[in-house]
Scaffold this motif. Structure first.
Motif, short mmCIF file in Angstrom:
data_model
loop_
_atom_site.label_atom_id
_atom_site.label_comp_id
_atom_site.label_asym_id
_atom_site.label_seq_id
_atom_site.Cartn_x
_atom_site.Cartn_y
_atom_site.Cartn_z
N LEU A 248 0.82 -1.22 0.00
CA LEU A 248 0.00 0.00 0.00
C LEU A 248 0.85 1.27 0.00
N ILE A 249 2.15 1.15 0.32
CA ILE A 249 3.00 2.36 0.40
C ILE A 249 3.96 2.38 -0.81
N LYS A 250 5.10 1.68 -0.73
CA LYS A 250 6.00 1.70 -1.91
C LYS A 250 5.32 1.02 -3.11
N GLY A 251 4.37 0.11 -2.83
CA GLY A 251 3.65 -0.55 -3.93
C GLY A 251 2.45 0.24 -4.42
N ALA A 252 2.18 1.43 -3.86
CA ALA A 252 0.99 2.19 -4.30
C ALA A 252 1.10 3.67 -3.86
N ALA A 253 0.54 3.99 -2.66
CA ALA A 253 0.37 5.40 -2.27
C ALA A 253 1.68 6.15 -2.09
N GLY A 254 2.65 5.55 -1.41
CA GLY A 254 3.92 6.23 -1.16
C GLY A 254 4.66 6.49 -2.48
N GLN A 255 4.63 5.50 -3.35
CA GLN A 255 5.30 5.65 -4.65
C GLN A 255 4.64 6.77 -5.47
N ALA A 256 3.30 6.85 -5.40
CA ALA A 256 2.59 7.93 -6.11
C ALA A 256 3.03 9.29 -5.57
N VAL A 257 3.17 9.39 -4.24
CA VAL A 257 3.61 10.67 -3.65
C VAL A 257 5.09 10.93 -4.01
N GLN A 258 5.90 9.89 -4.06
CA GLN A 258 7.30 10.05 -4.49
C GLN A 258 7.34 10.65 -5.90
N CYS A 259 6.45 10.17 -6.78
CA CYS A 259 6.36 10.72 -8.15
C CYS A 259 5.88 12.17 -8.10
N PHE A 260 4.90 12.45 -7.24
CA PHE A 260 4.40 13.83 -7.08
C PHE A 260 5.56 14.74 -6.65
N ASN A 261 6.37 14.26 -5.71
CA ASN A 261 7.50 15.08 -5.23
C ASN A 261 8.46 15.41 -6.37
N LEU A 262 8.73 14.43 -7.22
CA LEU A 262 9.62 14.68 -8.36
C LEU A 262 8.98 15.67 -9.32
N ARG A 263 7.71 15.45 -9.61
CA ARG A 263 7.00 16.27 -10.60
C ARG A 263 6.90 17.73 -10.16
N PHE A 264 6.71 17.95 -8.84
CA PHE A 264 6.50 19.32 -8.36
C PHE A 264 7.70 19.86 -7.58
N LYS A 265 8.89 19.24 -7.84
CA LYS A 265 10.17 19.76 -7.34
C LYS A 265 10.24 19.87 -5.82
N HIS A 266 9.64 18.90 -5.14
CA HIS A 266 9.84 18.79 -3.70
C HIS A 266 11.01 17.84 -3.46
N LYS A 267 11.47 17.79 -2.21
CA LYS A 267 12.46 16.75 -1.88
C LYS A 267 11.82 15.41 -2.17
N GLU A 268 12.59 14.47 -2.74
CA GLU A 268 11.98 13.20 -3.15
C GLU A 268 11.34 12.46 -1.96
N ASN A 269 11.88 12.70 -0.75
CA ASN A 269 11.33 11.97 0.40
C ASN A 269 10.36 12.81 1.24
N GLU A 270 9.92 13.96 0.69
CA GLU A 270 9.00 14.83 1.44
C GLU A 270 7.75 14.04 1.86
N ALA A 271 7.42 14.09 3.14
CA ALA A 271 6.23 13.44 3.72
C ALA A 271 6.29 11.91 3.66
N LEU A 272 7.46 11.37 3.31
CA LEU A 272 7.52 9.91 3.11
C LEU A 272 8.45 9.19 4.10
N MET A 273 9.00 9.91 5.06
CA MET A 273 9.92 9.26 5.99
C MET A 273 9.17 8.85 7.26
N PHE A 274 8.46 7.74 7.17
CA PHE A 274 7.71 7.24 8.33
C PHE A 274 7.83 5.73 8.41
N GLY A 275 7.36 5.18 9.54
CA GLY A 275 7.36 3.73 9.76
C GLY A 275 8.73 3.23 10.10
N PRO A 276 8.94 1.92 10.22
CA PRO A 276 7.93 0.87 10.08
C PRO A 276 7.02 0.79 11.30
N TYR A 277 5.88 0.14 11.11
CA TYR A 277 5.01 -0.12 12.27
C TYR A 277 4.40 -1.50 12.16
#
Ligand SMILES: NC(=O)c1ccc[n+]([C@@H]2O[C@H](COP(=O)([O-])OP(=O)(O)OC[C@H]3O[C@@H](n4cnc5c(N)ncnc54)[C@H](OP(=O)(O)O)[C@@H]3O)[C@@H](O)[C@H]2O)c1
Length: 339
Positions: free
Chosen positions: A310-339
């Protein structure tokens, strides 16, 4: 400036994760969060206290069309129909469904058993795997986020398929947590059927096979064939792939480890491990853990690859792409877990 963002299909397993990640993203203003079944209810009914103070809207609501960016977390088929409308309004769309992953409309028809609803857009889509398409993603407006099995498998194979170190005919056995099937309520996904059980399904015709073959062939510069054996596992989330490929050359364990280390040196979310990966280390994270193992006796390479579907296989990867597309840090909002 913050992007005005809509999420459609927000009540599903991937939509929930996209909404959670984007609600703490500093570059995002959540403008519309859509769910047919929850329309009119506050987000807190699904996300609990601390959720953004807004109500779910309907998937066809006009405020979605006004957003700059739309994340579509819908089933395939339904996703493409809405996306063709948003693309005509020049929005940037991150599609988590399979609708724009295969470049060939005939292949889509064959594997998804219906004609593509918007085939004219296939030429514009960019496969959303940052480790492969980093530069293209910076300019893309239709991002086809990869499937969970393909993400684990392609990342595991890339360093050796791209360099011709293995034969272009690979075997992949992978186990997925039950959330991989989405929220659907078929008997086969109910607790008593899944708990304490393990079985293969769709061998050798799972719909992720052509996606893996397409991307691995592009990387190899030649035709790559995949024999794929997926399994349904008795746990909520995670993909654990065991990949086997025949080596074209003799190589030591130390050398293959160094090759993978160098290949993924600048990858923010791929960790090359010296121990066997464990799902508990990647669950709830945007990381993929990979370990290549040389079987000197048989001349094979075994690659273990684990991620959260659900994260690297879906939602997190989509946000990683968003970060690249909109010139944010690639890991913006993505440094969480594990849980
Ligand atoms: N689960 C995974 O591990 C995973 C990984 C990678 C990619 N994906 C892909 O991501 C997409 C979403 O997967 P998911 O697991 O989140 O699915 P899900 O849990 O079944 O959620 C999909 C949501 O879409 C909405 N929906 C369903 N049919 C619809 C229709 N015909 N029109 C409009 N809305 C509809 C439903 O919400 P409402 O009824 O409330 O609107 C549903 O909650 C799928 O295409 C899937 O293949 C899933």
């Amino acid at each position: 400036m913050k992007a005005k963002v809509a999420i459609v299909g927000a009540s599903g397993y991937t939509g929930i994760e996209v909404t959670k990640i984007l609600s703490r993203h500093p570059g995002v203003r959540l403008r519309a969060v859509a769910s047919q079944t929850n329309a009119g209810k506050p987000l807190s009914t699904l996300f609990g206290a601390g959720a953004p103070d807004m109500d779910f809207c309907l998937p066809g609501s006009p405020e979605i069309d006004e957003c700059d960016v739309i994340f579509s977390c819908l089933p395939h088929g339904a996703s493409a129909k809405l996306i063709s409308k948003w693309m005509s309004k020049k929005r940037t769309v991150f599609d988590l469904s399979a609708d724009f992953r295969l470049k060939d409309a005939d292949a889509y028809h064959l594997w998804y058993h219906s004609a593509h609803p918007a085939a004219y857009l296939l030429k514009d889509s960019v496969y959303g795997l940052p480790e492969v398409n980093r530069e293209k993603l910076k300019k893309a407006n239709l991002i086809a986020c990869p499937g969970c099995y393909p993400t684990a498998s392609i990342l595991g194979l890339l360093p050796v398929i791209k360099t011709g170190m293995v034969k272009p005919n690979v075997f992949i056995s992978a186990v997925s947590g039950t959330s991989g099937a989405g929220k659907q309520t078929k008997l086969e996904y109910s607790f008593c059927e899944v708990n304490e059980a393990l079985h293969a399904y769709s061998v050798p015709n799972h719909r992720h096979t052509p996606e893996m073959e397409q991307e691995l062939s592009l990387a190899a510069g030649r035709d790559v064939k995949v024999t794929f054996a997926p399994h349904l596992g008795p746990f909520n989330r995670g993909i654990y792939a065991t990949i086997c490929a025949e080596l074209n050359q003799s190589i030591s364990q130390k050398a293959i480890q160094e090759h993978y280390d160098n290949f993924y040196l600048s990858a923010s979310f791929v960790t090359v491990c010296e121990q066997n990966p464990d799902l508990k280390d990647v669950r709830g994270t945007n990381f993929c853990h990979i370990r290549p193992i040389v079987d000197q006796r048989t001349g094979k390479l075994v690659i273990l690859s684990a991620l959260d579907n659900l994260i690297k296989g879906a939602a997190g990867q989509a946000v990683q792409c968003f970060n690249l597309r909109f010139k944010h840090k690639e890991n913006e909002a993505l440094m969480f877990g594990p849980y």
